[in-house]
Scaffold this motif. Structure first.
Motif, PDB file in Angstrom:
ATOM      1  N   LYS A 335       5.845  -7.539   5.931  1.00 33.34           N
ATOM      2  CA  LYS A 335       4.755  -6.416   4.948  1.00 33.34           C
ATOM      3  C   LYS A 335       5.545  -5.025   4.849  1.00 33.34           C
ATOM      4  N   SER A 338       7.610  -5.849   1.880  1.00 31.32           N
ATOM      5  CA  SER A 338       7.014  -6.411   0.735  1.00 31.32           C
ATOM      6  C   SER A 338       7.264  -4.390  -0.083  1.00 31.32           C
ATOM      7  N   LEU A 353      -1.079 -14.446   5.411  1.00 33.71           N
ATOM      8  CA  LEU A 353      -0.967 -13.438   5.283  1.00 33.71           C
ATOM      9  C   LEU A 353      -2.304 -13.690   4.550  1.00 33.71           C
TER      10      LEU A 353
END
Lengths: 416, 416
Positions: A335, A338, A353
């Motif tokens: 995450k 990202s 995810l």
């Protein structure tokens, strides 16, 4: 900065349009014309002998003996120190190599063709674990194995790949991500899937069943066999992304054990370097941090395409192996990555995810804005030549590379 | 009920102590002496021809032709309906079979030995997807494939397994769970890992390279190849758990397309049955619920040992395939199953649950107390003979089986 965003969308488009196929294994001298006698390629940005770390020097000495340019390791060290060998980065010749990343003329190279753009990229064959040249190993055991890769494995692997018409890698990676691989420190699924696809072709293409069986046993005995395929794939995907005017997307991250270097699309072939960091991780029994060499290898090309540390959420088992913690930590790493990438890869998704795509296209601006350095899953080499791997861990790309690169990009755009 | 808890701990101990090894492939008549002419084993609890569902009848007719006991399918149906064939459950002869689960004398059986307890269990070889006998297929294509399994694949697979000294399954399952398999509706990792281990032995043991290559291609082309290995393994693990006085642990769950049956350790070989339920799931294009047959097969043996639906959290990809939702839903299913089991398997862990062990040893008392029926991942067959698989889904074991079993156990303990 609107023009930069557009350039980055083009970079992402090219990355996602790539169609990498493992097509062949050929001698390095055939793949790379520059690989004459006394020419040697290594991982990372350019570096002179004087600044090279222990394992890189050790591997170079081993490769010199392997090629017959010196009679023994002592002579090889002397010869290299005296300037008899020309050193260049793999990255300057469409190639990559793990850890020390040594490539010399007689070594067999995996060939990955990006069929969308017509370019090819190369990587040596993974030697397995323990005392191996990529971790600085250089004794008779190491060189004997390299000779077998060249004379035993490579011809039958090449014949099988040609007979099969190549093995498409895009869908293989997609399956691997759903099977716990992140393709840097964990390649057990992709290695198994590759062998499964190749096995019938190996049988049909191989002339000697004993050699075929040995080839299969070698691949089956090395969970990291696929790493080098993934690396050649990464290089094949990223090379067509180079030279997009204004793009702030990272096209290469790489380290030679002394310097960490990055290249950015909008600044072409220029390296932005900073001292490489020490990995934080877990050590094999009887080794500790004091044995560790700073980080090295071209394998960070896999993070550049959204795998490795960027795909940590796909691989909670590797999170434990590199000392990064639990499944929840693994998800948090992906995450975070990202936040520094231009987009997601809709074909490479992570079941845990809920099938989000891997974070794709590192934007140096986002790295600097967020202060989040790319997370890299890495092996740890002993700092002395000749010993080998001592652990595995996580390392961050140095922020200084990204700051320099942003200045370089601003210059290139005429705004600095 | 203290004695029951102690008996259940002994059941769990035996399950965890199991050491299942895939050792051989042999003709069914050699493995099971009772398999004479006109004798046929099927999935699930005992059932007479009159009450059998369409696909089970279709598969039986096909097997009768395959064995040469009738000239064609019409004659086979007539013969079976007239009582010329003796039907028995696989479970009565140390065997299991997926879906219709047909076993006849000439079919090759996978042999799994539980080296801790010395017992062996058997299962046919998985035929692949589509129109196959386990889903009720019975035409020439189906029978030709069965003949190739018997004459082509089985001998080379047997030779390889013998040469390898068997393939240990405990650690292979552990790896598969970390690679997204739950070993019921998803076996891609275990199939690949098995082929990877077997490949060099197949090459060395095989006499004809063409047959070896075909064998590898068949295995590589069938992601569910390992299912039947997992089933024989499940049977080999659970058989030594039978007959522990007072134990309320389920030793078998199975269905014949009409009835769902369970067996419980403390009540030995007695079946407790109830009408089988319809799976809820997703259908292949052009099929829907109205085409579906009620649930069938001995494959529920994998849920009995903590895999399949019980290990759903390991396999978010399968959760989507069977229509059970996202990764979060998959985790919730495994957590629910841990409420009806005696313990966890510390060697079979799920990375996404931070390496919690799979829920192991279904306690009929906990099923009834919580109202949570065992969750089973299953394939869906067409209700007519001869068509094949039309989807995949999730089905619940009927609560009535567990209620009857508790009465039966109470009787056996002299408390009812």
């Amino acid at each position: 900065m609107h023009a930069v965003d557009e350039a980055n969308q083009e970079a992402l488009r090219r990355m996602l349009a790539a169609d990498p196929v493992l097509i062949d294994v050929i001698p390095a001298a055939q793949a790379i014309g520059a690989l004459k006698e006394n020419v040697l390629l290594h991982a990372g940005p350019p570096i002179a002998w004087e600044r090279m770390c222990g394992p890189l020097r050790g591997a170079i000495a081993g490769a010199i003996v392997f090629e017959g340019w010196a009679a023994d390791l002592d002579e090889a060290f002397t010869s290299a120190a005296a300037g008899a060998i020309a050193f260049h980065p793999n990255h300057h010749f469409d190639a990559v190599g793990p850890m020390t990343g040594i490539t010399t003329r007689s070594m067999p190279l995996l060939v990955v063709e990006n069929r969308t753009f017509g370019n090819r990229a190369y990587c040596t064959i993974n030697e397995g674990l323990g005392k191996v040249m990529r971790f600085g190993g250089n004794d008779a055991e190491v060189l004997t194995r390299l000779a077998w890769l060249r004379d035993g494995l490579a011809p039958v692997l090449a014949a099988a790949l040609r007979a099969a018409g190549g093995i498409g890698l895009k869908s293989l990676i997609a399956r691997g991500l759903s099977m716990g691989d992140e393709m840097h420190q964990r390649n057990v699924a992709c290695t198994s899937l590759l062998l499964r696809e190749l096995a019938p072709w190996l049988v049909r293409a191989g002339k000697d069943p004993d050699v075929v069986a040995q080839a299969m046993q070698f691949i089956a005995g090395n969970d990291q066999f696929f790493l080098n395929v993934a690396m050649a794939m990464g290089k094949a995907i990223m090379d067509p992304v180079r030279g997009i005017a204004g793009s702030s997307v990272v096209t290469a991250m790489s380290r030679n054990g002394t310097d960490f270097g990055i290249q950015v699309s909008g600044t072409g072939e220029r390296w932005f370097t900073a001292p490489v960091e020490m990995p934080e991780g877990l050590y094999f029994p009887s080794f500790s941090e004091k044995d560790a060499n700073p980080d090295m290898g071209d394998s960070t090309i896999v993070e550049t395409i959204g795998l490795g540390g960027f795909a940590m959420a796909a691989s909670p088992a590797v999170a434990g192996f590199v000392g990064a913690g639990s499944a929840a930590t693994a998800a948090a790493v992906t995450k975070a990555m990202s936040e520094i990438t231009v987009g997601e890869n809709p074909e490479w998704t992570i079941p845990a995810l809920d099938f989000a795509g891997v974070p794709t296209g590192i934007d140096i601006r986002l790295v600097l804005e967020t202060g989040l350095a790319p997370t890299i899953n890495t092996g740890i080499a002993h700092r002395e030549p000749g010993i080998g791997q001592v652990g595995a861990g996580v390392v961050k790309a140095p922020m200084a590379c990204f700051a320099q690169a942003l200045s370089g990009l601003a210059q290139a755009l005429g705004v600095a």
